[in-house]
Design an enzyme around this catalytic site. Sequence first.
Site, PDB file in Angstrom:
ATOM      1  N   GLY A   1       0.752  -1.253   0.000  1.00 30.95           N
ATOM      2  CA  GLY A   1       0.000   0.000   0.000  1.00 30.95           C
ATOM      3  C   GLY A   1       0.781   1.301   0.000  1.00 30.95           C
ATOM      4  N   SER A   2       0.420   2.234  -0.868  1.00 29.88           N
ATOM      5  CA  SER A   2       1.211   3.439  -1.040  1.00 29.88           C
ATOM      6  C   SER A   2       0.433   4.454  -1.872  1.00 29.88           C
ATOM      7  CB  SER A   2       2.537   3.094  -1.721  1.00 29.88           C
ATOM      8  OG  SER A   2       2.291   2.310  -2.859  1.00 29.88           O
ATOM      9  N   ARG A   3       1.147   5.497  -2.353  1.00 28.04           N
ATOM     10  CA  ARG A   3       0.502   6.551  -3.134  1.00 28.04           C
ATOM     11  C   ARG A   3       1.421   6.982  -4.259  1.00 28.04           C
ATOM     12  NH1 ARG A   3      -0.592  11.895   0.022  1.00 28.04           N
ATOM     13  NH2 ARG A   3       0.476  13.129  -1.564  1.00 28.04           N
TER      14      ARG A   3
END
Length: 208
Positions: free
Chosen positions: A163-165
Amino acid sequence: MFARGAWKWTYALPPAVVGAALLFVSSLWGVLGFALAAFVVWFHRDPERTPAGRGAVSPADGKVSVVREDPDGRVRVGVFMNVHDVHVNRAPLDGTVEAVDHRPGGHRPAFDKESEHNERVRIDCGDHEVVLIAGAFARRIHPYVEAGDELARGDRIGHVSFGSRADLVLPREYDRGDVLVAGGDSVTAGETVLARRDGGDATPTGGA
């Protein structure tokens, strides 16, 4: 197809080994270990993508979490990648990589305001840039490109493990009115058009 490099196997091997050992103790826990290993490999999947229409395409799969103007007046569109999304990132526009910069930092949840201080890799293409931001569980950012590389819209530029952006900072000629998405919209890397200038990106293929 899977994300480049051997990282997926590095992450998948420990639960597979533990699962094999646990089979002698409990078949349930052993199967769970193998299931976790299989999930890690699946997480690093890398499907083919084809850009649709004209304009700047999304650098990531996920949901739009940020649409704002930065202090310098450039428009930023951020996409939050959940654990079930494809985490291979793609070039939003044609361009030449001018620099790839790594900045150490924290590992707050990527949707949190404090994520502005998270670890990140900035891929600078001159008139635009993509910023890959680590999240609470994302401890490895893997850029595929380096300074001097020529990119076509939709090319693979890196991946983030878990999970990240990914933020796209648009060229200066774009304004908020050119953005076609809003917070909460689901987007697909290399396909969904995030922004388009009606008079300035008329090329039938390639960047905006």
